[in-house]
Motif scaffolding. Sequence first.
Motif, PDB file in Angstrom:
ATOM      1  N   UNK A 121      52.083  37.423  29.865  1.00  0.00           N
ATOM      2  CA  UNK A 121      51.392  37.378  28.576  1.00  0.00           C
ATOM      3  C   UNK A 121      49.886  37.191  28.771  1.00  0.00           C
ATOM      4  N   UNK A 122      49.498  36.313  29.697  1.00  0.00           N
ATOM      5  CA  UNK A 122      48.076  36.090  29.963  1.00  0.00           C
ATOM      6  C   UNK A 122      47.419  37.351  30.509  1.00  0.00           C
ATOM      7  N   UNK A 123      48.117  38.047  31.424  1.00  0.00           N
ATOM      8  CA  UNK A 123      47.565  39.293  31.976  1.00  0.00           C
ATOM      9  C   UNK A 123      47.404  40.342  30.880  1.00  0.00           C
ATOM     10  N   UNK A 124      48.383  40.418  29.982  1.00  0.00           N
ATOM     11  CA  UNK A 124      48.313  41.369  28.882  1.00  0.00           C
ATOM     12  C   UNK A 124      47.148  41.051  27.956  1.00  0.00           C
ATOM     13  N   UNK A 125      46.972  39.766  27.648  1.00  0.00           N
ATOM     14  CA  UNK A 125      45.872  39.354  26.766  1.00  0.00           C
ATOM     15  C   UNK A 125      44.516  39.645  27.407  1.00  0.00           C
ATOM     16  N   UNK A 126      44.401  39.366  28.688  1.00  0.00           N
ATOM     17  CA  UNK A 126      43.148  39.650  29.404  1.00  0.00           C
ATOM     18  C   UNK A 126      42.861  41.149  29.394  1.00  0.00           C
ATOM     19  N   UNK A 127      43.886  41.951  29.644  1.00  0.00           N
ATOM     20  CA  UNK A 127      43.706  43.412  29.676  1.00  0.00           C
ATOM     21  C   UNK A 127      43.177  43.928  28.343  1.00  0.00           C
ATOM     22  N   UNK A 128      43.803  43.503  27.269  1.00  0.00           N
ATOM     23  CA  UNK A 128      43.421  44.012  25.952  1.00  0.00           C
ATOM     24  C   UNK A 128      42.037  43.534  25.525  1.00  0.00           C
ATOM     25  N   UNK A 129      41.762  42.258  25.711  1.00  0.00           N
ATOM     26  CA  UNK A 129      40.470  41.731  25.267  1.00  0.00           C
ATOM     27  C   UNK A 129      39.306  42.276  26.095  1.00  0.00           C
ATOM     28  N   UNK A 130      39.506  42.403  27.416  1.00  0.00           N
ATOM     29  CA  UNK A 130      38.426  42.953  28.247  1.00  0.00           C
ATOM     30  C   UNK A 130      38.205  44.432  27.958  1.00  0.00           C
ATOM     31  N   UNK A 133      35.932  44.379  25.105  1.00  0.00           N
ATOM     32  CA  UNK A 133      34.607  43.917  25.528  1.00  0.00           C
ATOM     33  C   UNK A 133      33.833  44.998  26.277  1.00  0.00           C
ATOM     34  N   UNK A 134      34.535  45.838  27.020  1.00  0.00           N
ATOM     35  CA  UNK A 134      33.875  46.895  27.787  1.00  0.00           C
ATOM     36  C   UNK A 134      33.576  48.134  26.960  1.00  0.00           C
ATOM     37  N   UNK A 135      33.834  48.069  25.671  1.00  0.00           N
ATOM     38  CA  UNK A 135      33.472  49.172  24.787  1.00  0.00           C
ATOM     39  C   UNK A 135      34.630  49.992  24.281  1.00  0.00           C
ATOM     40  N   UNK A 136      35.868  49.550  24.535  1.00  0.00           N
ATOM     41  CA  UNK A 136      37.035  50.269  24.045  1.00  0.00           C
ATOM     42  C   UNK A 136      37.214  50.095  22.548  1.00  0.00           C
ATOM     43  N   UNK A 137      38.081  50.911  21.993  1.00  0.00           N
ATOM     44  CA  UNK A 137      38.333  50.867  20.556  1.00  0.00           C
ATOM     45  C   UNK A 137      39.499  49.938  20.252  1.00  0.00           C
ATOM     46  N   UNK A 138      39.463  49.353  19.066  1.00  0.00           N
ATOM     47  CA  UNK A 138      40.537  48.434  18.668  1.00  0.00           C
ATOM     48  C   UNK A 138      41.888  49.137  18.560  1.00  0.00           C
ATOM     49  N   UNK A 196      43.035  52.051  31.000  1.00  0.00           N
ATOM     50  CA  UNK A 196      43.270  51.810  32.421  1.00  0.00           C
ATOM     51  C   UNK A 196      42.337  50.735  32.963  1.00  0.00           C
ATOM     52  N   UNK A 197      41.075  50.770  32.547  1.00  0.00           N
ATOM     53  CA  UNK A 197      40.113  49.764  33.008  1.00  0.00           C
ATOM     54  C   UNK A 197      40.538  48.368  32.570  1.00  0.00           C
ATOM     55  N   UNK A 198      40.954  48.240  31.316  1.00  0.00           N
ATOM     56  CA  UNK A 198      41.390  46.935  30.833  1.00  0.00           C
ATOM     57  C   UNK A 198      42.617  46.435  31.569  1.00  0.00           C
ATOM     58  N   UNK A 199      43.602  47.328  31.786  1.00  0.00           N
ATOM     59  CA  UNK A 199      44.845  46.915  32.439  1.00  0.00           C
ATOM     60  C   UNK A 199      44.648  46.564  33.908  1.00  0.00           C
ATOM     61  N   UNK A 200      43.628  47.136  34.529  1.00  0.00           N
ATOM     62  CA  UNK A 200      43.359  46.877  35.947  1.00  0.00           C
ATOM     63  C   UNK A 200      42.777  45.487  36.175  1.00  0.00           C
ATOM     64  N   UNK A 201      42.070  44.942  35.193  1.00  0.00           N
ATOM     65  CA  UNK A 201      41.290  43.731  35.397  1.00  0.00           C
ATOM     66  C   UNK A 201      42.090  42.539  35.938  1.00  0.00           C
TER      67      UNK A 201
END
Length: 249
Positions: A121-130, A133-138, A196-201
């Motif tokens: 869950x923490x990894x998923x939350x980090x992926x989505x929020x980052x 933050x990096x300019x992705x769309x909601x 992909x960028x968010x999920x990699x973080x």
Amino acid sequence: MDVEHDELAMEVILNAGRLMIESGSDMARVDDTMYRIARNAGIVEPRIFETTTGIMMTAPKTKLTRIEPINKRSIDLELVSRVNQMSRDFQAGNISLEEMRDKLVILSQTAPTFKISWQVFAAAAVSATLMVMYGGKWIDFLPAFIIGGISYYIYWYINTKFRVKFVSEFLAAVSIGLMSALATHYHLASDMSMVAIGAIMPLVPGVPLTNAVRDVLAGHLLSGIARGTEALISACAIGFGIAVVLRFL
């Protein structure tokens, strides 16, 4: 009597150092903790040399030498903090050497950790929020959340069941690339790259890289280079995983 005391002290010192290195501590902190225990245990002029794969220690007065191998490494900063606090309690006289030995044994066997469900869950939350933050769309928030959680579970499962270093990062990155491409193809996500960028973080080796820099700056060149190389290989494995998917799309 001095020999028996030094043997006990060296056992405690080596166990403390091993637990800290296994848990991802930087070498400056490990060095400080081990020497603190040695000085307060009464070992005269201790000689300690630690790397990411082993610790060597000598007590010149009693001519005792011990080597402690280190076979695994992970990230558990809470355990590092607990061991460091034990050394300070020993310095303050709140616990004896024997009590610290027993506490370290218990800590090594019952180290606190989060359930895999919370880690996912923490990894998923980090992926989505980052990703945002990096300019992705909601609109890509949910796909990034799901893909980040699934890929982290794949990474954890391979590391836990097969213990194959770097392959886990590669396969998790491949899964990220495939799921991001499929989500975009079926119009479940609008931007494959950002998802992909968010999920990699969560897979990025940030702590090993930070510790590598700290070790080098503190003069622990061998450990710094080793950790830096490990972080570089992990990053390459992640990059190759994504590249494989992009190559065959």
